[in-house]
Design an enzyme around this catalytic site. Structure first.
Site, PDB file in Angstrom:
ATOM      1  N   LYS A 186       0.890  -1.222  -0.087  1.00 15.81           N
ATOM      2  CA  LYS A 186       0.089  -0.093  -0.041  1.00 15.81           C
ATOM      3  C   LYS A 186       0.861   1.143  -0.042  1.00 15.81           C
ATOM      4  O   LYS A 186       0.354   2.150  -0.604  1.00 15.81           O
ATOM      5  CB  LYS A 186      -1.153   0.010   1.247  1.00 15.81           C
ATOM      6  CG  LYS A 186      -0.368   0.299   2.598  1.00 15.81           C
ATOM      7  CD  LYS A 186      -0.920  -0.508   3.784  1.00 15.81           C
ATOM      8  CE  LYS A 186       0.149  -1.065   4.613  1.00 15.81           C
ATOM      9  NZ  LYS A 186      -0.071  -2.225   4.853  1.00 15.81           N
ATOM     10  N   GLY A 219      -6.571  -6.471   3.453  1.00 17.54           N
ATOM     11  CA  GLY A 219      -5.891  -7.891   3.017  1.00 17.54           C
ATOM     12  C   GLY A 219      -6.955  -8.625   2.328  1.00 17.54           C
ATOM     13  O   GLY A 219      -6.965  -9.155   1.321  1.00 17.54           O
ATOM     14  N   LYS A 222      -4.256   3.342   2.914  1.00 20.15           N
ATOM     15  CA  LYS A 222      -5.193   2.614   2.426  1.00 20.15           C
ATOM     16  C   LYS A 222      -6.169   3.444   1.820  1.00 20.15           C
ATOM     17  O   LYS A 222      -6.720   3.320   0.626  1.00 20.15           O
ATOM     18  CB  LYS A 222      -5.549   1.655   3.225  1.00 20.15           C
ATOM     19  CG  LYS A 222      -4.583   0.718   3.794  1.00 20.15           C
ATOM     20  CD  LYS A 222      -5.089  -0.115   5.007  1.00 20.15           C
ATOM     21  CE  LYS A 222      -3.988  -1.257   5.513  1.00 20.15           C
ATOM     22  NZ  LYS A 222      -4.309  -1.586   6.912  1.00 20.15           N
TER      23      LYS A 222
HETATM   24  N1  LIG Z   1       1.245  -8.584   7.057  1.00 17.35           N
HETATM   25  C1  LIG Z   1       0.004  -8.584   6.528  1.00 17.35           C
HETATM   26  O1  LIG Z   1      -1.040  -9.098   6.962  1.00 17.35           O
HETATM   27  C2  LIG Z   1      -0.161  -7.521   5.606  1.00 17.35           C
HETATM   28  C3  LIG Z   1      -1.379  -7.142   5.085  1.00 17.35           C
HETATM   29  C4  LIG Z   1      -1.709  -6.501   3.910  1.00 17.35           C
HETATM   30  C5  LIG Z   1      -0.363  -6.026   3.135  1.00 17.35           C
HETATM   31  N2  LIG Z   1       0.779  -6.366   3.647  1.00 17.35           N
HETATM   32  C6  LIG Z   1       1.707  -6.021   2.883  1.00 17.35           C
HETATM   33  O2  LIG Z   1       2.556  -6.868   2.365  1.00 17.35           O
HETATM   34  C7  LIG Z   1       3.905  -6.633   2.164  1.00 17.35           C
HETATM   35  C8  LIG Z   1       4.767  -7.642   3.002  1.00 17.35           C
HETATM   36  O3  LIG Z   1       4.281  -7.734   4.327  1.00 17.35           O
HETATM   37  P1  LIG Z   1       4.935  -8.671   5.214  1.00 17.35           P
HETATM   38  O4  LIG Z   1       3.910  -8.423   6.650  1.00 17.35           O
HETATM   39  O5  LIG Z   1       4.756 -10.027   4.519  1.00 17.35           O
HETATM   40  O6  LIG Z   1       6.329  -8.342   5.714  1.00 17.35           O
HETATM   41  P2  LIG Z   1       7.398  -9.105   6.459  1.00 17.35           P
HETATM   42  O7  LIG Z   1       6.980 -10.423   7.253  1.00 17.35           O
HETATM   43  O8  LIG Z   1       8.543  -8.138   7.028  1.00 17.35           O
HETATM   44  O9  LIG Z   1       7.879  -9.873   5.051  1.00 17.35           O
HETATM   45  C9  LIG Z   1       9.042  -9.077   4.317  1.00 17.35           C
HETATM   46  C10 LIG Z   1       9.838 -10.074   3.431  1.00 17.35           C
HETATM   47  O10 LIG Z   1      10.688  -9.413   2.523  1.00 17.35           O
HETATM   48  C11 LIG Z   1      11.749  -9.925   2.456  1.00 17.35           C
HETATM   49  N3  LIG Z   1      12.769  -8.877   2.008  1.00 17.35           N
HETATM   50  C12 LIG Z   1      12.937  -7.511   2.635  1.00 17.35           C
HETATM   51  N4  LIG Z   1      14.000  -6.957   2.078  1.00 17.35           N
HETATM   52  C13 LIG Z   1      14.543  -7.663   0.940  1.00 17.35           C
HETATM   53  C14 LIG Z   1      15.560  -7.608   0.091  1.00 17.35           C
HETATM   54  N5  LIG Z   1      16.209  -6.567   0.092  1.00 17.35           N
HETATM   55  N6  LIG Z   1      15.659  -8.655  -0.642  1.00 17.35           N
HETATM   56  C15 LIG Z   1      14.873  -9.664  -0.566  1.00 17.35           C
HETATM   57  N7  LIG Z   1      13.782  -9.815   0.176  1.00 17.35           N
HETATM   58  C16 LIG Z   1      13.669  -8.984   1.076  1.00 17.35           C
HETATM   59  C17 LIG Z   1      12.134 -10.480   4.052  1.00 17.35           C
HETATM   60  O11 LIG Z   1      13.292 -11.422   4.113  1.00 17.35           O
HETATM   61  P3  LIG Z   1      13.616 -12.049   5.266  1.00 17.35           P
HETATM   62  O12 LIG Z   1      12.691 -12.818   5.838  1.00 17.35           O
HETATM   63  O13 LIG Z   1      14.945 -12.928   4.722  1.00 17.35           O
HETATM   64  O14 LIG Z   1      14.286 -10.997   6.157  1.00 17.35           O
HETATM   65  C18 LIG Z   1      10.640 -10.795   4.345  1.00 17.35           C
HETATM   66  O15 LIG Z   1      10.669 -12.076   3.896  1.00 17.35           O
HETATM   67  C19 LIG Z   1       4.009  -5.081   2.614  1.00 17.35           C
HETATM   68  O16 LIG Z   1       3.862  -4.201   1.695  1.00 17.35           O
HETATM   69  C20 LIG Z   1       2.839  -5.027   3.706  1.00 17.35           C
HETATM   70  O17 LIG Z   1       2.373  -3.722   3.828  1.00 17.35           O
HETATM   71  C21 LIG Z   1       0.952  -7.104   4.793  1.00 17.35           C
END
Ligand SMILES: NC(=O)c1ccc[n+]([C@@H]2O[C@H](COP(=O)([O-])OP(=O)(O)OC[C@H]3O[C@@H](n4cnc5c(N)ncnc54)[C@H](OP(=O)(O)O)[C@@H]3O)[C@@H](O)[C@H]2O)c1
Length: 434
Positions: free
Chosen positions: A106, A135, A206
């Site tokens: 977002k 989500g 959002k």
């Molecule tokens: N969490 C939710 O419920 C949710 C809901 C709606 C939208 N979102 C959106 O979805 C996206 C991801 O959220 P998330 O909660 O899944 O985040 P997260 O748990 O922090 O996961 C981020 C992932 O990106 C990887 N990463 C970070 N920097 C990187 C790089 N330079 N090269 C390769 N991989 C890299 C991390 O690797 P490592 O694991 O190896 O550190 C991790 O696996 C965001 O935009 C968030 O706003 C999330």
């Protein structure tokens, strides 16, 4: 059966949920599509320590996202990293390689979505961002397709699950904000730095996206008035209940004759309204259309599986479009500011307001406050006071009849300077017309 090949960058909450669904639900997805979605490459910084579903034991793993985007087999890149740094580079590279992208981001879409979409259209690729807002609620599809024939007049949302959890628990258990922030962190709802949620930034990103889709306007974060929930206390719920209202972090976009009023702020809403029934970490969006009138959408706003469903469904849509040779032709964002409903300052809105005070008790306080309200042409409606023994920190509430936000701000600024005030009065709009 033929295949469309996918590369996943980011294996955190959303990435792992997406992979789990792609593995467990693969046959059903293939039956719906008529071809398979095949995961060909995955990437995260610590990819070699990640446990992947059995079905993906042999996929190409890398710590370098460039290898996924440039991988000759990958047709769709899922950007599930987040933020505006690396994610933006992933988009640039994908567009350069003419790879379609599905994202849950977002923040990036709110900041640069229109520009990214224009470049993608010129490159003849497909983009999808359903997971970026609410989500598990397919609200993009609703606004882009389901009710796109209507003329939206207002949209209200509860778009931040952490704030909604905190507010609904405060209402039920009378626990102060800081304790509830800590509880949310223990439960994994809130980040170590809770500011993005508590201060409204996450909800504002959002609302940028939803308002752009709903009204066909170019909206930027600075167009939206934002106030977080830091000043809300259990006491406010006590007074709100006396008024048959509750308090929620309301994200609103409302069409007025002059333009669009956009806000993310705590507001009083009637307890009888459907939004007040949205409890805990759930999200909801309520859309009012000129022709279709009210529609309401409800579900999980986050979480690995609900968000994973949105990502997988986007992958399916983009895969279908790739197979049918149908690149994106129309951006979900307006191509230019249409001028039909440009954003206008929230100070133009007229609402009833709830004003909560904490004062050092002494005679003449109400008369003094009523005098300031009268000087701004604001009509006082009611004075409420819960029984209280602390004379040096006495809370009470005044409600006023509908007036302009500018008048309320002027009045509150003047009241804040009075020597009996323990803190600046807290003014919240009453969204009684929901
Ligand atoms: N969490 C939710 O419920 C949710 C809901 C709606 C939208 N979102 C959106 O979805 C996206 C991801 O959220 P998330 O909660 O899944 O985040 P997260 O748990 O922090 O996961 C981020 C992932 O990106 C990887 N990463 C970070 N920097 C990187 C790089 N330079 N090269 C390769 N991989 C890299 C991390 O690797 P490592 O694991 O190896 O550190 C991790 O696996 C965001 O935009 C968030 O706003 C999330």
């Amino acid at each position: 059966m033929d295949e469309v090949k996918v590369g996943i960058v980011g294996l955190g909450n959303v990435g792992s949920g997406t992979l789990a669904i792609l593995a467990e639900n693969a046959d059903s997805i293939a039956r719906k599509l008529g071809f398979r979605l095949k995961v060909t490459a995955v990437c995260s910084r610590s990819v070699h320590t990640k446990k992947l579903p059995e079905a993906f034991a042999d996929v190409f793993r890398t710590t370098d996202w460039r290898e996924v985007v440039a991988h000759p087999d990958v047709q769709i890149v899922a950007e599930l990293v987040g933020g505006t740094g690396v994610a933006s580079e992933i988009f640039d590279a994908a567009i350069a390689h003419r790879k379609s992208v599905v994202t849950a981001n977002k923040e990036l879409m709110a900041a640069c979505g229109p520009e990214i979409w224009d470049r993608a259209i010129r490159a003849g690729i497909n983009l999808a961002m359903e997971a970026s807002v609410c989500g598990g609620i397919p609200i993009h599809a609703v606004l882009r397709e389901g009710i796109s024939g209507d003329r939206v007049t207002a949209l209200y949302g509860i778009l931040n699950g952490t704030c909604n959890y905190i507010l609904t628990e405060m209402e039920k258990r009378h626990i102060p904000l800081q304790e509830l922030i800590e509880e949310s962190q223990r439960l994994g709802f809130a980040e170590a730095d809770p500011s993005a949620d508590i201060d409204g930034y996450d909800a504002r990103s959002k609302l940028v996206l939803l308002a752009a889709l709903a009204f066909g306007e170019k909206i930027t974060p600075s167009d939206i008035f934002m106030e977080g929930i830091r000043r809300i206390s259990p006491l406010d719920f006590q007074y709100a209940r006396q008024l048959n209202h509750t308090i929620r972090l309301v994200c609103g976009a409302r069409r007025l004759p002059d333009g669009l009023i956009l806000f993310v702020r705590p507001a009083l809403i009637p307890s009888s309204t459907i939004l007040a029934g949205v409890q805990g970490a759930y999200n909801a969006v309520w859309v009012k259309g000129q022709y279709g009138e009210d529609t309401f959408y409800y579900g999980w706003g986050a979480g690995a599986h609900p968000t994973g469903v949105a990502v997988v469904s986007d992958l399916m849509r983009v895969a279908r479009e790739i197979r049918s040779g149908s690149p994106e032709r129309v951006s979900p964002f307006a191509h230019e500011r249409l001028g039909d409903s440009p954003p206008v300052p929230v100070t133009l809105q007229k609402r009833a307001y709830y004003i909560r005070y904490r004062v050092e008790d002494r005679p003449g306080i109400i008369a003094k406050l009523a005098g300031i309200l009268a000087s701004k042409h604001i009509s006082l409606e009611a004075v409420l006071q819960e029984p209280c023994t602390t004379k040096d920190d006495l809370p009470f509430v005044i409600t006023v009849e509908p007036t302009s936000e500018q008048s309320i701000r002027d009045a509150v600024d003047e009241m804040a300077k009075l020597d009996f005030m323990r803190e600046a009065p807290l003014a919240l709009p009453m969204e009684t017309a929901l």
